[in-house]
Design a protein around this motif. Structure first.
Motif, mmCIF file in Angstrom:
data_model
loop_
_atom_site.group_PDB
_atom_site.id
_atom_site.type_symbol
_atom_site.label_atom_id
_atom_site.label_comp_id
_atom_site.label_asym_id
_atom_site.label_seq_id
_atom_site.Cartn_x
_atom_site.Cartn_y
_atom_site.Cartn_z
ATOM 1 N N ILE A 91 68.936 37.610 56.921
ATOM 2 C CA ILE A 91 69.976 38.555 57.328
ATOM 3 C C ILE A 91 71.332 38.198 56.735
ATOM 4 N N GLY A 92 71.590 36.913 56.560
ATOM 5 C CA GLY A 92 72.883 36.500 56.036
ATOM 6 C C GLY A 92 72.951 34.999 55.826
ATOM 7 N N VAL A 93 74.197 34.487 55.813
ATOM 8 C CA VAL A 93 74.451 33.065 55.561
ATOM 9 C C VAL A 93 74.985 32.452 56.851
ATOM 10 N N ALA A 94 74.370 31.352 57.281
ATOM 11 C CA ALA A 94 74.791 30.667 58.500
ATOM 12 C C ALA A 94 75.338 29.294 58.145
ATOM 13 N N ILE A 95 76.156 28.750 59.032
ATOM 14 C CA ILE A 95 76.553 27.360 58.908
ATOM 15 C C ILE A 95 75.431 26.516 59.502
ATOM 16 N N GLY A 96 74.838 25.705 58.671
ATOM 17 C CA GLY A 96 73.696 24.924 59.109
ATOM 18 C C GLY A 96 73.982 23.441 59.107
ATOM 19 N N PRO A 97 73.954 22.805 60.277
ATOM 20 C CA PRO A 97 74.007 21.349 60.313
ATOM 21 C C PRO A 97 72.769 20.766 59.639
ATOM 22 N N TRP A 98 72.976 19.699 58.876
ATOM 23 C CA TRP A 98 71.897 19.125 58.067
ATOM 24 C C TRP A 98 70.647 18.847 58.891
ATOM 25 N N GLN A 99 70.786 18.165 60.040
ATOM 26 C CA GLN A 99 69.605 17.800 60.808
ATOM 27 C C GLN A 99 68.861 19.025 61.343
ATOM 28 N N LEU A 100 69.576 20.119 61.537
ATOM 29 C CA LEU A 100 68.950 21.300 62.111
ATOM 30 C C LEU A 100 68.257 22.185 61.083
ATOM 31 N N VAL A 101 68.572 21.998 59.829
ATOM 32 C CA VAL A 101 67.982 22.850 58.788
ATOM 33 C C VAL A 101 67.181 22.054 57.766
ATOM 34 N N ARG A 102 67.159 20.741 57.901
ATOM 35 C CA ARG A 102 66.507 19.910 56.884
ATOM 36 C C ARG A 102 65.025 20.242 56.722
ATOM 37 N N ASP A 103 64.332 20.569 57.821
ATOM 38 C CA ASP A 103 62.906 20.895 57.725
ATOM 39 C C ASP A 103 62.702 22.191 56.947
ATOM 40 N N ASP A 104 63.555 23.190 57.194
ATOM 41 C CA ASP A 104 63.436 24.458 56.474
ATOM 42 C C ASP A 104 63.810 24.298 55.004
ATOM 43 N N ILE A 105 64.740 23.411 54.718
ATOM 44 C CA ILE A 105 65.096 23.146 53.316
ATOM 45 C C ILE A 105 63.962 22.412 52.617
ATOM 46 N N ASP A 106 63.388 21.404 53.296
ATOM 47 C CA ASP A 106 62.272 20.655 52.707
ATOM 48 C C ASP A 106 61.063 21.548 52.459
ATOM 49 N N SER A 107 60.861 22.542 53.321
ATOM 50 C CA SER A 107 59.707 23.429 53.162
ATOM 51 C C SER A 107 59.982 24.589 52.214
ATOM 52 N N GLY A 108 61.214 24.692 51.700
ATOM 53 C CA GLY A 108 61.539 25.725 50.726
ATOM 54 C C GLY A 108 61.894 27.070 51.316
ATOM 55 N N ILE A 109 62.170 27.122 52.628
ATOM 56 C CA ILE A 109 62.547 28.388 53.253
ATOM 57 C C ILE A 109 64.038 28.650 53.100
ATOM 58 N N LEU A 110 64.849 27.644 53.366
ATOM 59 C CA LEU A 110 66.301 27.754 53.256
ATOM 60 C C LEU A 110 66.818 26.935 52.083
ATOM 61 N N THR A 111 68.007 27.280 51.645
ATOM 62 C CA THR A 111 68.695 26.512 50.617
ATOM 63 C C THR A 111 70.157 26.364 51.016
ATOM 64 N N ALA A 112 70.757 25.271 50.575
ATOM 65 C CA ALA A 112 72.173 25.004 50.867
ATOM 66 C C ALA A 112 72.895 24.795 49.543
ATOM 67 N N PRO A 113 73.242 25.875 48.846
ATOM 68 C CA PRO A 113 73.789 25.773 47.487
ATOM 69 C C PRO A 113 75.137 25.067 47.403
ATOM 70 N N MET A 114 75.889 25.001 48.508
ATOM 71 C CA MET A 114 77.205 24.363 48.472
ATOM 72 C C MET A 114 77.190 22.976 49.098
ATOM 73 N N GLY A 115 75.991 22.496 49.467
ATOM 74 C CA GLY A 115 75.883 21.158 50.016
ATOM 75 C C GLY A 115 76.366 21.073 51.459
ATOM 76 N N PHE A 116 76.565 19.840 51.909
ATOM 77 C CA PHE A 116 76.966 19.587 53.291
ATOM 78 C C PHE A 116 78.178 18.669 53.325
ATOM 79 N N ASN A 117 79.071 18.934 54.264
ATOM 80 C CA ASN A 117 80.266 18.115 54.452
ATOM 81 C C ASN A 117 80.331 17.614 55.883
ATOM 82 N N GLU A 118 80.792 16.382 56.064
ATOM 83 C CA GLU A 118 80.999 15.865 57.412
ATOM 84 C C GLU A 118 82.141 16.633 58.073
ATOM 85 N N ASP A 119 81.946 16.958 59.355
ATOM 86 C CA ASP A 119 82.982 17.728 60.056
ATOM 87 C C ASP A 119 83.771 16.878 61.054
#
Length: 309
Positions: free
Chosen positions: A251-279
């Motif tokens: 549907i769109g682009v969400a702010i994804g915390p690394w630990q919460l999206v890492r499984d979807d990224i590893d499985s190839g469902i999600l991508t984080a093209p701009m990387g992750f920054n500590e908040d």
């Protein structure tokens, strides 16, 4: 010598010969239900098995326990006397067994965890902990913000974005790192290459997914990433978890915390093209007192630290 006798020969203590317990159980069911057929259904036996068991008890006692009339059975006076005693006896045994089991049962470790972290990170990994520590039962509850430890909650996993009123012992687990995430096949629709070519940027067609439980997620990320996001379409959801599921759905682009999206990224469902920054925030394991080494709490703490790597 009768093998059922208890005590030395000549002793004044002599056991009364009892019918087999299994037969008494069948008699009890037939007496309560006043039907051999219903007793058979209740005990998952055949009608014949119930009939034979009752006949065995009657033969042992030398007295009829039921009057058999057509297809129905009725307790005799002897049957009613035995039924009352058997019911009380089984009740006492069942109560004692229940009490003993409760005494020896290891109480579950009650752990409160923020809902989205619970669903997307902790629960998928919990079978690993259970496999390593089958002796440590864990009961998970969803909760956020300040927590009253020691009042039904043994431990809590929280992000340190609030003031914890009670004195607690905190073990740092991992720092929060966030970044925009979208479905892999939506990458070209929601992102475009920057003029410098260093990293992709949000496109004008990107739909920003917000949530009411983390309303400042985009602003916080943009401040650390030095990114502007004004003028783009947006959609808001009630809970942070739903915004991440919306990203999975494309549907769109969400702010994804690394630990919460890492499984979807590893499985190839999600991508984080701009990387992750500590908040600037971090997740912690909260306990009412310092954790004792070797305790169930320590086993869970050590496993959480390993799982967070």
């Amino acid at each position: 010598m009768n093998s059922d006798d208890i005590g030395e020969p000549g002793s004044q203590i002599k056991a009364v010969r009892l019918p087999p317990m299994a037969a008494l159980r069948c008699f009890d069911a037939a007496a309560r239900l006043e039907s051999f057929s219903r007793a058979a259904d209740a005990l998952h036996l055949t009608h014949g098995a119930i009939s034979r068991a009752v006949r065995l008890v009657e033969d042992e006692l030398g007295v009829a326990l039921f009057e058999r009339r057509s297809r129905r059975v009725f307790l005799t006076d002897a049957g009613r006397k035995l039924a009352t005693a058997v019911r009380k006896g089984f009740g006492l045994v069942e109560a004692a067994v229940r009490e003993i089991r409760q005494e020896v049962r290891v109480p579950a470790l009650v752990v409160s965890c923020e809902p989205t972290l619970l669903m997307r990170w902790l629960i998928p990994r919990l079978p690993d902990f259970q496999g390593r520590h089958p002796d440590v039962p864990v009961h998970l509850v969803a909760g956020g913000g300040p927590v009253a430890l020691g009042r039904g909650i043994d431990l809590a996993v929280r992000r340190n974005d609030f003031v914890q009123a009670d004195a607690v012992h905190a073990t740092p687990l991992f720092r929060e790192r966030t970044g925009p995430v979208c479905r892999v096949d939506k990458l070209e629709s929601f992102f475009e290459r920057s003029e410098t070519g260093s990293r992709p940027e949000l496109s004008a067609d990107a739909v920003l997914l917000h949530s009411r439980s983390r309303p400042d997620a985009w602003e916080t990320w943009a401040g650390h990433a030095d990114c502007h996001m004004f003028g783009r379409r947006s959609q808001s959801f009630e809970h942070f978890y739903i915004s991440l599921q919306a990203a999975v759905a494309g549907i769109g682009v969400a702010i994804g915390p690394w630990q919460l999206v890492r499984d979807d990224i590893d499985s190839g469902i999600l991508t984080a093209p701009m990387g992750f920054n500590e908040d600037g925030t971090a997740y912690q394991l909260l306990a009412p007192a310092p954790i004792v080494e070797g305790s169930p709490q320590a086993k869970l703490r050590d496993w959480l630290l390993e799982a967070a790597i």
